[in-house]
Write a protein that holds these residues in place. Structure first.
Motif, PDB file in Angstrom:
ATOM      1  N   ALA A  11       0.766  -1.279  -0.047  1.00 40.75           N
ATOM      2  CA  ALA A  11       0.052  -0.114  -0.094  1.00 40.75           C
ATOM      3  C   ALA A  11       0.770   1.236  -0.149  1.00 40.75           C
ATOM      4  O   ALA A  11       1.650   1.456   0.668  1.00 40.75           O
ATOM      5  N   LEU A  12       0.385   2.262  -0.850  1.00 34.75           N
ATOM      6  CA  LEU A  12       1.265   3.544  -0.869  1.00 34.75           C
ATOM      7  C   LEU A  12      -0.006   4.680  -0.260  1.00 34.75           C
ATOM      8  O   LEU A  12       0.399   5.463  -0.052  1.00 34.75           O
ATOM      9  N   ASN A  13      -1.186   3.982  -0.083  1.00 33.95           N
ATOM     10  CA  ASN A  13      -2.176   4.827   0.428  1.00 33.95           C
ATOM     11  C   ASN A  13      -2.735   6.028  -0.407  1.00 33.95           C
ATOM     12  O   ASN A  13      -2.808   7.069  -0.017  1.00 33.95           O
ATOM     13  N   ILE A  14      -2.169   5.647  -1.664  1.00 40.57           N
ATOM     14  CA  ILE A  14      -2.852   6.594  -2.912  1.00 40.57           C
ATOM     15  C   ILE A  14      -3.897   5.840  -3.534  1.00 40.57           C
ATOM     16  O   ILE A  14      -3.333   4.953  -4.126  1.00 40.57           O
ATOM     17  N   PRO A  15      -5.115   6.101  -3.198  1.00 41.76           N
ATOM     18  CA  PRO A  15      -6.120   4.823  -3.570  1.00 41.76           C
ATOM     19  C   PRO A  15      -6.334   4.662  -5.132  1.00 41.76           C
ATOM     20  O   PRO A  15      -6.078   3.386  -5.512  1.00 41.76           O
ATOM     21  N   GLU A  19      -5.047   0.809  -6.189  1.00 41.76           N
ATOM     22  CA  GLU A  19      -5.855   0.040  -7.201  1.00 41.76           C
ATOM     23  C   GLU A  19      -5.206  -0.541  -8.488  1.00 41.76           C
ATOM     24  O   GLU A  19      -5.386  -1.704  -8.937  1.00 41.76           O
ATOM     25  N   GLN A  20      -4.542   0.535  -9.080  1.00 42.34           N
ATOM     26  CA  GLN A  20      -3.869   0.011 -10.325  1.00 42.34           C
ATOM     27  C   GLN A  20      -2.598  -1.131 -10.077  1.00 42.34           C
ATOM     28  O   GLN A  20      -2.481  -2.109 -10.721  1.00 42.34           O
ATOM     29  N   ALA A 125       5.609   8.360  -3.101  1.00 45.61           N
ATOM     30  CA  ALA A 125       4.487   8.547  -2.195  1.00 45.61           C
ATOM     31  C   ALA A 125       4.765   9.184  -0.762  1.00 45.61           C
ATOM     32  O   ALA A 125       3.975  10.114  -0.314  1.00 45.61           O
ATOM     33  N   ALA A 126       5.974   9.032  -0.079  1.00 46.56           N
ATOM     34  CA  ALA A 126       6.334   9.537   0.826  1.00 46.56           C
ATOM     35  C   ALA A 126       6.431  11.291   0.617  1.00 46.56           C
ATOM     36  O   ALA A 126       6.112  12.030   1.468  1.00 46.56           O
TER      37      ALA A 126
END
Ligand SMILES: [Fe+2]
Length: 133
Positions: A11-15, A19-20, A125-126
């Motif tokens: 998880a990057l927590n970028i929805p 999903e991709q 992401a960070a």
């Protein structure tokens, strides 16, 4: 044999991107299952073609996101994407020319995706998260 599937460690927590990534992982998992079950070459070629089509869309979305946020590591990240695209195209060409889809090839796809998401993607992401704070 363990199944290649998405879990929270990806998880990057970028929805949208998560999903991709889930879709990408399930495509590689489908490819592995097709090879394991001895599915015909035409279907495997099709799955490979779909993978090439999808990684192009996904990488473009990621690169646009990095550009939008002024992420300084975009150049190096793009090089990793380009490397993977050319490897997957190569795999498809070799397969078309009568190669078998080896365990090494499948392992390469799984390992590259895992390392890329858990390493390189986590960095942008960070950066985005820190910027939004
Ligand atoms: Fe990436």
């Amino acid at each position: 044999m363990s199944i290649f599937e998405w879990d929270d460690s990806f998880a990057l927590n970028i929805p949208d991107i998560d999903e991709q990534h889930q879709r990408l992982i399930s495509m590689i998992s489908d490819l592995e299952a097709a090879v394991r079950e001895g599915t015909g070459g035409l279907i495997i070629s099709y799955v490979l073609q779909e993978l090439i089509r999808y990684i192009a869309i996904h990488f473009e979305d990621e690169e646009r996101l990095m550009l939008t946020h002024g992420f300084p590591g975009l150049g190096g990240h793009r090089q990793e994407h380009d490397f993977f695209v050319s490897r997957v195209k190569h795999i498809k060409e070799n397969f078309r020319d009568g190669d078998i889809m080896s365990k090494e090839t499948l392992d390469f796809l799984k390992e590259w995706i895992s390392c890329h998401i858990k390493g390189t993607d986590q960095i942008y992401a960070a950066f985005i998260k820190a910027e939004n704070r």
